[in-house]
Design a protein around this motif. Structure first.
Motif, short mmCIF file in Angstrom:
data_model
loop_
_atom_site.label_atom_id
_atom_site.label_comp_id
_atom_site.label_asym_id
_atom_site.label_seq_id
_atom_site.Cartn_x
_atom_site.Cartn_y
_atom_site.Cartn_z
N UNK A 343 -4.48 17.82 13.68
CA UNK A 343 -4.47 17.29 12.31
C UNK A 343 -3.07 17.39 11.69
N UNK A 344 -2.36 18.49 11.95
CA UNK A 344 -1.03 18.67 11.37
C UNK A 344 -0.06 17.56 11.76
N UNK A 345 -0.25 16.98 12.95
CA UNK A 345 0.68 15.97 13.46
C UNK A 345 0.51 14.61 12.79
N UNK A 346 -0.50 14.46 11.94
CA UNK A 346 -0.80 13.15 11.35
C UNK A 346 0.24 12.68 10.36
N UNK A 347 1.22 13.51 9.99
CA UNK A 347 2.28 13.05 9.09
C UNK A 347 3.04 11.86 9.67
N UNK A 348 3.04 11.72 10.98
CA UNK A 348 3.72 10.59 11.61
C UNK A 348 3.06 9.26 11.20
N UNK A 349 1.79 9.34 10.77
CA UNK A 349 1.06 8.13 10.37
C UNK A 349 1.47 7.61 8.99
N UNK A 350 2.35 8.33 8.31
CA UNK A 350 2.87 7.81 7.04
C UNK A 350 3.66 6.53 7.26
N UNK A 351 4.22 6.37 8.45
CA UNK A 351 4.98 5.15 8.74
C UNK A 351 4.10 3.90 8.66
N UNK A 352 2.99 3.81 9.42
CA UNK A 352 2.12 2.63 9.25
C UNK A 352 1.46 2.56 7.88
N UNK A 353 1.20 3.70 7.24
CA UNK A 353 0.60 3.66 5.90
C UNK A 353 1.54 2.98 4.91
N UNK A 354 2.82 3.36 4.93
CA UNK A 354 3.79 2.75 4.02
C UNK A 354 3.98 1.27 4.35
N UNK A 355 4.02 0.94 5.64
CA UNK A 355 4.17 -0.45 6.05
C UNK A 355 3.02 -1.30 5.52
N UNK A 356 1.79 -0.82 5.72
CA UNK A 356 0.62 -1.58 5.28
C UNK A 356 0.56 -1.67 3.77
N UNK A 357 0.91 -0.57 3.08
CA UNK A 357 0.91 -0.59 1.62
C UNK A 357 1.89 -1.64 1.10
N UNK A 358 3.06 -1.72 1.72
CA UNK A 358 4.04 -2.73 1.30
C UNK A 358 3.52 -4.14 1.47
N UNK A 359 2.82 -4.38 2.56
CA UNK A 359 2.24 -5.71 2.79
C UNK A 359 1.12 -6.00 1.81
N UNK A 360 0.34 -5.00 1.48
CA UNK A 360 -0.77 -5.19 0.53
C UNK A 360 -0.25 -5.50 -0.86
N UNK A 361 0.81 -4.79 -1.27
CA UNK A 361 1.36 -4.98 -2.62
C UNK A 361 2.23 -6.22 -2.73
N UNK A 362 2.61 -6.83 -1.61
CA UNK A 362 3.49 -8.00 -1.61
C UNK A 362 2.68 -9.25 -1.99
N UNK A 363 3.02 -9.94 -3.08
CA UNK A 363 2.27 -11.15 -3.48
C UNK A 363 2.32 -12.25 -2.44
N UNK A 364 3.32 -12.22 -1.55
CA UNK A 364 3.46 -13.29 -0.56
C UNK A 364 2.53 -13.11 0.63
N UNK A 365 1.87 -11.99 0.75
CA UNK A 365 0.98 -11.76 1.88
C UNK A 365 -0.31 -12.56 1.72
N UNK A 366 -0.65 -13.31 2.73
CA UNK A 366 -1.85 -14.16 2.68
C UNK A 366 -3.12 -13.29 2.75
N UNK A 367 -4.25 -13.83 2.30
CA UNK A 367 -5.49 -13.02 2.22
C UNK A 367 -5.92 -12.41 3.55
#
Length: 442
Positions: A343-367
Motif C-alpha cells: 500500500x505504501x508504494x501507491x504514491x507512484x499512482x499520483x502520476x496517472x491520477x494527475x494526468x487523468x484529472x487534467x484531462x477531466x478538467x480540460x474543456x477540450x476533452x471529448x465526452x
C-alpha cells in the motif's frame, strides 16, 4: 480477527481530514464544480487535520530498520549478516547495496533527530509530487494541455498527503516518497533535455528496484542512453561504496537469502499467511481470493500474469506510440502489480491520477475519453485511500454469509489489484478514445 476498535489512534485521527480530501477530489473528478473559495477552505481544513493527526503517527518502525542498517555499516559491520554482538539486534538488511551509504548518512544523527528530519522531508516531498507530475505531464503530452487550476492542484496535493499510502509511508518511515519523487523528477528533467541530471535523480529510485525497473525499461525503450548511463554509474558507485568490492556479489546473495527468509510461510512478505498480507498488492492475491494455497503455483501464476500484462503495456507504449506522459502513466500503473509492492508504494499512482484529472478538467476533452479518464482516476483514488485492514475486517465480517462471503473474498481481499488491473485497461481506452477527441464544453 482484528476489530475496528483495535485500529491505531493514528488511523482514527486521519479519518476526518482524509475523508474531506477524498470526498472533495472524488466529487471534482465526477464533475462537481464548487467555488474556488470552497475548495481552498477544504484544503485548509484538511491540512489542519493533518497537522493534528501527525502527532499520533507511529514511531517509524521501518525507518528504525534503515537507521540500524546504516549504523551497522558505519561501525564496519556487514549489515546483511548481523552477529550476536551487532549494533543492530533485529532483522538483517533487505535493501540493495546501493542503499547502504544512504542509510549510513541517515544514521549519522541520533535516531529521534534523524526520524524527525526524515518525516519533514517525506511530508514536503509528498506535497511536491503533484506539482512535479503536473509540470511533467503538461510539457510531455500530445496536443495542447491546459494547466490544472491552482485550487484543484492544491486539492490534489492534500489528497496525496492524506492518502493511506502517504499515511503508512509517514508512519513507518518508508522510502516511497523519495522513490516516487526521484521517478517524477527524472521524467521531468528528461523532458527538459537534461538527461545526465535526470539519471542522477533516477538513481535514487533504485532504492526500491521493483519500482525503478519498469521505468528503467521505459527509458530503454525511449533510447534515453545518457539518462541510463548516468543512473547506472551512480548506482554502481553507491554499490562499490557499500563495502569491499570483493564482497559485493556475496552480499547480494545474502540480501536475496534474507528476502527469501522473509517470504517463508507466515513471514512478513508471505502473501498467503502474513499478518500484513492485506497490504500486499500483487497478482498472486487474485488466486488467493479463489482459495488457492499452493505457493509454488501462486508464484508461477504471478510471474505469468506479470509477463502477460507487461507485454500488453509494452505494446501500448511501443506499438501505439503514446506520448511520453501517457507512457509514463501506464508504466506507473503496471509498476504497482510488478513483482512485489505494498500500500505504501501507491504514491507512484499520483502520476496517472494527475494526468487523468487534467484531462477531466480540460474543456477540450471529448465526452467519451473523459468518461474513461474518470473511471481510471476514481480507481486510482480508491487504491490510494483504501485501508487494507478495513478490507480484511469487512471480508471477515461477511465470511459466514453464503455466496456473499465467498464473493467478498474474491473481490474485497484483492480489491487494490483488481482496481489497478482495471485502471490499466481503462487508461488505454481513454487514450484510444482521445485520439479522435473534439472540443466540447465540460
Amino acid at each position: 480477527m482484528p476489530s475496528l476498535a483495535s485500529r491505531s489512534s493514528a488511523d482514527i485521527a486521519y479519518l476526518v481530514p482524509a475523508s474531506v480530501s477524498f470526498a472533495f477530489v472524488l466529487a471534482r473528478l465526477l464533475g462537481w464544480k464548487p467555488s474556488r473559495g470552497l475548495i481552498w477552505t477544504a484544503v485548509a481544513v484538511a491540512l489542519l487535520g493533518f497537522a493534528v493527526a501527525a502527532w499520533t503517527l507511529p514511531l517509524g518502525a521501518d525507518y528504525l530498520k534503515f537507521w540500524n542498517d546504516g549504523k551497522a555499516w558505519l561501525a564496519g559491520e556487514n549489515p546483511y549478516l548481523y552477529g550476536d554482538g551487532s549494533v543492530n539486534k533485529g532483522q538483517s538488511m533487505l535493501s540493495p547495496p546501493n542503499c547502504v551509504p544512504i542509510f549510513g548518512l541517515l544514521a549519522l544523527p541520533p535516531f529521534e533527530t534523524s526520524l524527525r528530519i526524515w518525516t519533514v522531508l517525506t511530508t514536503l516531498l509528498t506535497l511536491l509530487l503533484v506539482p512535479v507530475a503536473a509540470k511533467f505531464i503538461r510539457e510531455n503530452s500530445s496536443g495542447d494541455t491546459q494547466s490544472i487550476p491552482r485550487a484543484d492542484l492544491a486539492l490534489l496535493c492534500v489528497c496525496a498527503l492524506l492518502s493511506m499510502a502517504s499515511h503508512f509511508t509517514l508512519g513507518l518511515g518508508q522510502l516511497t516518497a523519495v522513490v516516487a519523487m526521484s521517478v517524477f523528477g527524472a521524467l521531468y528533467l528528461k523532458g527538459r533535455g537534461r538527461p545526465l541530471l535526470a539519471g542522477l535523480i533516477a538513481s535514487l529510485a533504485a532504492m526500491k528496484p521493483q519500482t525503478a525497473l519498469p521505468f528503467m525499461l521505459l527509458f530503454l525503450v525511449k533510447k534515453d542512453w545518457k539518462l541510463l548511463a548516468s543512473a547506472t554509474l551512480v548506482v554502481v558507485g553507491l554499490c562499490l561504496a557499500s563495502g569491499p568490492p570483493a564482497e559485493l556479489l556475496p552480499r547480494l546473495g545474502q540480501m536475496l537469502a534474507n528476502i527469501r527468509n522473509l517470504s517463508k510461510p507466515g513471514e512478513m512478505n508471505d502473501a498467503l499467511g502474513s499478518p500484513h498480507a492485506a497490504t500486499i498488492i500483487g497478482f498472486d492475491r487474485l488466486l488467493i481470493g479463489f482459495g488457492v494455497t499452493d505457493r509454488s503455483f501462486l508464484r508461477m501464476f504471478q510471474a505469468a500474469l506479470t509477463l502477460l500484462v507487461g507485454a500488453f503495456v509494452a505494446w501500448q507504449v511501443i506499438g501505439r506510440k503514446l506520448s511520453d506522459a501517457a507512457s509514463a502513466c501506464i508504466v506507473a500503473l503496471f509498476t504497482m502489480v510488478f513483482t512485489y509492492h505494498r500500500t505504501t508504494d501507491a504514491l507512484i499512482l499520483l502520476l496517472p491520477l494527475v494526468y487523468c484529472a487534467g484531462q477531466i478538467f480540460d474543456p477540450a476533452t471529448a465526452p467519451r475519453p473523459r468518461h474513461w479518464y474518470r473511471v481510471t482516476a476514481v480507481m486510482v483514488l480508491l487504491v490510494l485511500y483504501l485501508h487494507p485492514a478495513a478490507l480484511q475486517i469487512f471480508t471477515d465480517y461477511l465470511a459466514h454469509l453464503p455466496v456473499i462471503g465467498s464473493t467478498a473474498r474474491l473481490i474485497l481481499l484483492p480489491l487494490p489489484v483488481w482496481l489497478v488491473l482495471a485502471a490499466i485497461f481503462a487508461f488505454c481506452f481513454a487514450e484510444r478514445a482521445s485520439e479522435e477527441r473534439s472540443p466540447v464544453a465540460n
